[in-house]
Design a protein around this motif. Structure first.
Motif, PDB file in Angstrom:
ATOM      1  N   ARG A 313       0.850  -1.207   0.000  1.00  0.00           N
ATOM      2  CA  ARG A 313       0.000   0.000   0.000  1.00  0.00           C
ATOM      3  C   ARG A 313       0.884   1.255   0.000  1.00  0.00           C
ATOM      4  NH1 ARG A 313      -4.681  -2.216  -1.472  1.00  0.00           N
ATOM      5  NH2 ARG A 313      -5.059  -4.094  -0.283  1.00  0.00           N
ATOM      6  N   GLU A 314       1.855   1.242  -0.875  1.00  0.00           N
ATOM      7  CA  GLU A 314       2.761   2.369  -1.135  1.00  0.00           C
ATOM      8  C   GLU A 314       3.748   2.644  -0.004  1.00  0.00           C
ATOM      9  OE1 GLU A 314       0.480   5.773  -3.011  1.00  0.00           O
ATOM     10  OE2 GLU A 314      -1.188   4.491  -2.376  1.00  0.00           O
ATOM     11  N   ARG A 373       4.985  -2.053 -13.605  1.00  0.00           N
ATOM     12  CA  ARG A 373       3.971  -2.943 -13.024  1.00  0.00           C
ATOM     13  C   ARG A 373       3.422  -3.936 -14.044  1.00  0.00           C
ATOM     14  NH1 ARG A 373      -0.004   1.084 -10.306  1.00  0.00           N
ATOM     15  NH2 ARG A 373       1.521   2.720 -10.553  1.00  0.00           N
TER      16      ARG A 373
ATOM     17  N   THR B  93      -2.178   2.711  -6.928  1.00  0.00           N
ATOM     18  CA  THR B  93      -2.103   3.534  -5.722  1.00  0.00           C
ATOM     19  C   THR B  93      -3.479   4.143  -5.453  1.00  0.00           C
ATOM     20  OG1 THR B  93      -1.588   5.553  -6.930  1.00  0.00           O
ATOM     21  CG2 THR B  93       0.289   4.152  -6.275  1.00  0.00           C
ATOM     22  N   LYS B  94      -3.607   4.673  -4.258  1.00  0.00           N
ATOM     23  CA  LYS B  94      -4.887   5.288  -3.877  1.00  0.00           C
ATOM     24  C   LYS B  94      -5.195   6.469  -4.806  1.00  0.00           C
ATOM     25  CE  LYS B  94      -7.549   7.080  -0.035  1.00  0.00           C
ATOM     26  NZ  LYS B  94      -7.984   8.209  -0.874  1.00  0.00           N
ATOM     27  N   ASN B  95      -4.154   7.242  -5.123  1.00  0.00           N
ATOM     28  CA  ASN B  95      -4.347   8.387  -6.027  1.00  0.00           C
ATOM     29  C   ASN B  95      -4.840   7.943  -7.399  1.00  0.00           C
ATOM     30  OD1 ASN B  95      -3.636  10.243  -4.143  1.00  0.00           O
ATOM     31  ND2 ASN B  95      -1.548  10.545  -4.910  1.00  0.00           N
ATOM     32  N   GLU B  96      -4.251   6.869  -7.877  1.00  0.00           N
ATOM     33  CA  GLU B  96      -4.647   6.371  -9.205  1.00  0.00           C
ATOM     34  C   GLU B  96      -6.101   5.906  -9.180  1.00  0.00           C
ATOM     35  OE1 GLU B  96      -1.453   3.553  -9.478  1.00  0.00           O
ATOM     36  OE2 GLU B  96      -0.414   4.697 -11.031  1.00  0.00           O
TER      37      GLU B  96
END
Lengths: 415, 271
Positions: A313-314, A373, B93-96
């Motif tokens: 989660r980044e 990715r 990602t959350k932003n994406e």
């Protein structure tokens, strides 16, 4: 209802004998299974018996009787033959040793199911006295043919069974250490289990020794064993001692040895320690968590953590791929990763002994360049012993979008 | 900050076929990629029982399968279902995901014809020319036309592009002609000239701008020269040399190889 309960079968498979125990959900202790009906014994010889002229097999006392009556032929040393992998010629036909072993396992499984009235075993643990990859692979293969998933199988050595058996007893029986004497009449094996605290964890250690007994007359055997006991127990305090093995049944009057070995400690004698330990080990392995803060640092256990740097989660994180104290045969891992702008994979190998940490760095430069990715890598960690493993990192492509090139990078690690 | 993302669910032995996209996926990460890059192409029935069973039984992700089942029972729409998948799987990602959420919201605000064009454009970009043509046709066949002429002109133009890439130059020329007549764009007229030249058909007199036509032919010549320097062309030329050298066995083998590849490529774009 009986078939809602989970059944664990623990089997002790040695070159000479096979024994079994079972643990059903709700039970506190495993129970041994009588495999020898006529003799009312828990153990039977690791042998199989084939009817002359037919492909019909029998095991245990029944098979032995047919053999004594001349109706059946005997196949001895099944474990040795399984390791040899050569087909066995019986009358006009050839039989694979693994198939014969399967027959023996099915016989044992049937007996466990019969006494528990549960349709199918959920998990199985096999304890062996020869923890070699060849034998373990064969056993695994046989169990899968019997319908067990790989994830429902535990293979362990006798030392591990002893540890699980001991730790399941009351604490007063292992608090100051506990010993195991395994005597088959010719070989005397001694194991001493103790523990120490290390960074909020308890490390359970086992020291082992083996001696060959030259004497054959009971008095002489007693003297020889007493001499060994004097050496190994001198000034060693312990809570309890377990005596197991055919030798303690064969020689009924080992008074000097008993006096030396069992002095000032609780003593137990029995032949089902390993089979029960296997069931208990399976319970811990599949359902447990009682030993969360304990590291089993005995024979055939990996004495290092294997950690991998990942992103979750980044956020950067450390993923524990292999935990210290894992049985090497069961430790093999296959992990898949998506490459997110990464240049390398770093595996941190952290031994608990006084050895330096190792950082295994594998550059991803040799893999195909693809959009971010859209590369999946398979990391396989495969042990051939507790101290040697091979790491394989393979390009898996990305499904139908990018085909795998099968490019693989290998690294060998010695702990 | 880069790194390695651990795949938590399993790789399927048997892939799932996403029919609206014409692709197979073996994992949740590939599913996310397909969703994210083809959002215009997904219908309301995208998250169906088959997909949920694939997630449950093949990737062994019971939690996600149960969650999607629950949402479907509550009549959740496509937006909520795909966002659930994208947020659950550690791939974007959350932003994406937030960007996609905004895109979906914007799409909802568009009229039918605009949404259809985005969908068709996406097919075009992804080289699914047959699907692109069908979707452009859907726009033109709508009962009501609410957009300005240049919008439909652009639809014709893109249809022409799709036909051109399938080597159907006559149809492409007709579309570019219609496009120019509606959008009055020089680009459409140039494409008309080129498609007509490739199809071997005469340009309409009323659309014949000599200077622009010559410039377009010059561009075509330039493109032809560049093609001759390309790897694909060199490969074909090498195959031709094999024949003239008398090496017929290898010539046949390599020719078959290249034809099979071209055939497969054409089949792929004709979806």
């Amino acid at each position: 209802m009986a078939d809602e309960k989970k059944l664990i079968i623990g089997i002790d498979l040695s070159t000479d004998f096979i024994q079994a125990s079972y643990l059903v959900s709700g039970m506190e202790e495993p129970e041994s299974v009588i495999l020898g009906f006529a003799s009312q014994t828990y153990h039977i010889r690791t042998e199989a018996y084939k009817k002359k002229g037919e492909n019909k097999w029998a095991f245990g006392d029944t098979g032995r009787k047919y053999f004594d009556d001349g109706e059946y032929l005997r196949v001895e040393d099944i474990v040795t033959k399984v390791m040899g992998e050569e087909p066995i010629q019986i009358e006009e036909e050839q039989y694979m040793p693994a198939d014969i072993l399967e027959g023996l396992f099915r016989y044992v499984e049937r007996e466990c199911i019969r006494v528990t009235d549960i349709e199918k075993a959920d998990k199985v643990a096999i304890c062996v006295d020869n923890f070699s990859k060849k034998l373990l692979d064969s056993i695994c293969s046989v169990l899968e043919r019997m319908g067990f998933d790989k994830g429902d199988i535990l293979l362990l050595n006798r030392t591990e069974s002893f540890v699980y058996y001991s730790l399941n007893a009351k604490e007063e029986l292992y608090q100051r250490g506990v010993a195991l004497c395994d005597f088959d009449g010719k070989r005397f094996a001694y194991s001493y289990m103790n523990y120490t605290n290390l960074e909020n964890k308890t490390v359970v250690m086992v020291d082992s020794q083996k001696e060959r007994i030259k004497a054959t007359q009971e008095q002489e055997v007693d003297k020889e064993l007493a001499g060994i006991a004097e050496k190994i127990f001198h000034n060693v305090s312990m809570s309890a001692i377990y005596l197991t093995g055919e030798g303690f049944e064969k020689y009924q009057h080992l008074e000097e040895f008993i006096k030396t070995a069992c002095n000032r400690k609780r003593a137990f004698i029995g032949q089902n320690l390993y089979a029960k330990g296997a069931s208990l080990g399976a319970f811990e392995y599949f359902y447990g968590g009682n030993y969360k803060n304990r590291i089993l640092a005995c024979e055939d256990r990996i004495l290092a953590d294997f950690d991998i740097d990942i992103m979750e989660r980044e956020k950067p994180k450390v993923y524990r791929a292999i935990r210290v104290g894992t049985n090497w045969y069961m430790a093999g891992k296959k992990l898949r990763f998506i490459v997110d702008d990464a240049k390398e994979i770093v595996i941190h190998v952290k031994p608990i002994e006084k050895k330096p940490d190792q950082d295994i760095v594998i550059s991803l430069d040799e893999f195909p360049k693809r959009p971010n990715r859209m590369t999946k890598l398979m990391l396989e960690i495969d042990f051939s012993s507790a101290s040697v493993c091979r790491i394989a990192l393979k390009d898996m492509g990305f499904g139908d979008f990018y085909k795998s090139t099968d490019k693989t990078i290998y690294r060998d690690i010695r702990l | 900050m880069g790194g390695l993302i651990l795949c938590r669910s399993e790789e399927a032995q048997k892939p799932y076929y996403i029919s609206c996209l014409g692709i197979y996926v073996y994992s949740l990460e590939e599913l996310c990629y397909s969703i994210y890059n083809n959002i215009y192409l997904l219908g309301n029935d995208f998250v169906d029982e088959q997909l949920i069973e694939f997630i449950r039984n093949d990737t062994k992700d019971k939690w996600l399968a149960d969650e999607l089942t629950f949402l479907k029972e509550k009549k959740a729409g496509l937006r909520e279902l795909v966002i659930t998948i994208l947020l659950y799987v550690d791939y974007y990602t959350k932003n994406e995901v937030d960007e996609l959420r905004t895109l979906i919201d914007n799409l909802s605000a568009l009229g039918t014809e605009e949404r259809l064009k985005r969908r068709a454009d996406n097919f075009l970009v992804n080289k699914k020319y047959d699907s692109a043509i069908k979707n452009y046709a859907d726009i033109l066949n709508q009962k009501e036309h609410s957009m300005k002429d240049d919008f439909y002109g652009n639809v014709f133009h893109n249809t022409g592009v799709a036909y051109g890439r399938m080597f159907l130059f006559e149809q492409a020329a007709e579309c570019f002609k219609m496009a120019y007549q509606l959008n009055n764009k020089e680009e459409s007229l140039k494409e008309y000239y080129m498609a007509a030249a490739l199809a071997g058909i005469k340009v309409l007199d009323e659309l014949n701008d000599e200077e622009l036509r010559n410039s377009s032919m010059g561009e075509m010549d330039e493109i032809s020269r560049k093609i001759m320097d390309s790897e694909d062309y060199i490969e074909v030329a090498q195959i031709g040399r094999l024949r003239s050298e008398g090496n017929f066995a290898e010539y046949s083998a390599r020719l078959k190889q290249i034809f099979d590849k071209w055939k497969a490529d054409y089949v792929a774009v004709s979806r």
